[in-house]
Design an enzyme around this catalytic site. Structure first.
Site, mmCIF file in Angstrom:
data_model
loop_
_atom_site.group_PDB
_atom_site.id
_atom_site.type_symbol
_atom_site.label_atom_id
_atom_site.label_comp_id
_atom_site.label_asym_id
_atom_site.label_seq_id
_atom_site.Cartn_x
_atom_site.Cartn_y
_atom_site.Cartn_z
ATOM 1 N N SER A 1 0.955 -1.209 -0.102
ATOM 2 C CA SER A 1 0.129 -0.041 -0.023
ATOM 3 C C SER A 1 0.855 1.184 -0.168
ATOM 4 O O SER A 1 1.702 1.473 -0.835
ATOM 5 C CB SER A 1 -0.908 -0.041 1.032
ATOM 6 O OG SER A 1 -2.053 1.114 0.978
ATOM 7 N N ASP B 1 -9.911 -3.450 -6.034
ATOM 8 C CA ASP B 1 -9.316 -2.851 -4.851
ATOM 9 C C ASP B 1 -10.119 -1.453 -4.468
ATOM 10 O O ASP B 1 -10.375 -0.561 -5.161
ATOM 11 C CB ASP B 1 -7.864 -2.251 -5.310
ATOM 12 C CG ASP B 1 -7.123 -1.782 -3.886
ATOM 13 O OD1 ASP B 1 -7.671 -1.172 -2.857
ATOM 14 O OD2 ASP B 1 -5.934 -2.145 -3.701
ATOM 15 N N HIS C 1 -8.263 -4.813 -1.256
ATOM 16 C CA HIS C 1 -6.910 -4.268 -0.849
ATOM 17 C C HIS C 1 -6.089 -4.907 0.128
ATOM 18 O O HIS C 1 -6.548 -5.307 1.174
ATOM 19 C CB HIS C 1 -7.334 -2.856 -0.280
ATOM 20 C CG HIS C 1 -6.102 -2.028 0.030
ATOM 21 N ND1 HIS C 1 -5.397 -1.319 -1.130
ATOM 22 C CD2 HIS C 1 -5.456 -1.529 1.179
ATOM 23 C CE1 HIS C 1 -4.509 -0.660 -0.594
ATOM 24 N NE2 HIS C 1 -4.327 -0.682 0.733
#
Length: 344
Positions: free
Chosen positions: A144, A270, A298
């Site tokens: 991320s 996502d 995600h």
């Protein structure tokens, strides 16, 4: 660009394909046990970061090194962090996670925090690892926020600027403005509120020491990640505002410049990003492989193997580490040639 995407081999279990289910599942399952030791790494500016080393470490100083960078408000306690570190350690790698400033057990010393484009600390760590383990092959992975940061670092340093054999970027928000907008809509606001609450609590605890034109009432009133970045992230780190921060820190614009073998893993569903993310980005360089799954959420990617829910990410990362650590290796991908800094 879309013609250069490779389909990921991730397949969600029946009934568990929903993007929010995939995103939340790793947080609902028991956390992986990970014995570790903590090290304080001093930084050139007088601040520090906390390192978490999987324990026990390999005795051989030439054992390969796996470096992990976590996501926004993540830490060693994040499920993906424990899973990936334990996976690398199980393969005989020396595995370490760098907490971004203030994300470990202790608040950082200086009146600043961390952000998606802040590459200096990671660069310093990789340099220190090069001095400690000069004969060891090294691979870095980011998740991320940490993935966007890592892609930016790789682009900045070129093919020979880092002591790394390769980089892996997982669920990278390569267009930060688009991610901020996506997180402020629909069910994704659940994730935004969770992240925002953590960020505001961390900032409130140090507000008197931070050079911000912001009181506690104004901090509490911030209603989106964009508002937070405009009021806190940008002024703390020298950006003119949220838009300037997103423009300068987003790594997506740089993926055509990557010379180090880099694997990008992404789910098209996502909830932190708009669908078709890579259609809006430049074509990647020859050293880059982009694998996109239809599902995965995600940093989810939970599959069923052996009758149990397991992390496909850990399995895919393990395969990549094994590929890059083969003595006869040296190429990024079977059908791609690593590009040198000179372009030859």
């Amino acid at each position: 660009m879309t013609g250069q995407l490779h389909p990921a081999d991730f397949r969600p279990p029946r009934g568990l394909a929903n993007r929010h289910v995939q995103t939340l599942l790793p947080r609902l399952l028991p956390r992986r046990r990970l014995p570790h030791r903590v090290e304080i790494l001093e930084l050139p500016d007088g601040d520090f970061v906390e390192l978490a080393w999987a324990h026990p470490a390999p005795a051989d100083p030439a054992a390969p090194v796996f470096v992990l960078f976590h996501g926004l408000e993540g830490s060693l306690h994040s499920p993906y962090a424990r899973e990936l570190l334990a996976t690398a350690a199980g393969l005989g790698w020396r595995a370490v996670l760098m907490h971004f400033r203030g994300c470990g057990r202790l608040p950082n010393r200086l009146p600043r925090a961390y952000h998606s484009g802040d590459t200096a600390d990671a660069y310093w760590l990789i340099g220190q690892l090069g001095q400690r383990y000069p004969r060891a092959l090294k691979v870095a992975a980011g998740v991320s926020l940490g993935a966007n940061m890592l892609v930016k670092l790789v682009a900045e340093q070129g093919g020979d600027g880092l002591d790394l054999a390769g980089a892996i970027a997982i669920s990278a928000p390569l267009d930060l403005a688009a991610s901020a907008e996506t997180l402020h809509r629909g069910f994704a606001r659940v994730y935004e509120r969770h992240l925002l609450a953590s960020l505001k609590a961390r900032t409130a605890a140090r507000l008197d020491a931070l050079p911000l034109a912001l009181d506690r009432a104004a901090l509490a009133a911030l209603d989106s990640l964009r508002d937070y970045d405009d009021a806190v992230t940008a002024p703390l780190h020298g950006f003119a505002g949220a838009e300037d921060y997103y423009r300068r820190a987003s790594a997506g614009r740089l993926i055509g410049e990557l010379e180090l073998p880099t694997l990008l893993l992404h789910a098209d569903d996502d909830p932190f990003m708009p669908p078709g993310l890579f259609a809006r980005l430049p074509s990647p360089g020859d050293a880059v492989r982009v694998e996109v799954a239809r599902h995965g959420g995600h940093v989810g990617f939970m599959e069923r193997r052996g009758g149990r829910l397991r992390s496909w990410l850990a399995r895919r990362v393990a395969r990549q580490l094994e590929d890059w650590s083969r003595p006869a290796g040296g190429q990024a991908w079977p059908d791609r040639r690593r590009v040198s800094r000179s372009g030859s």
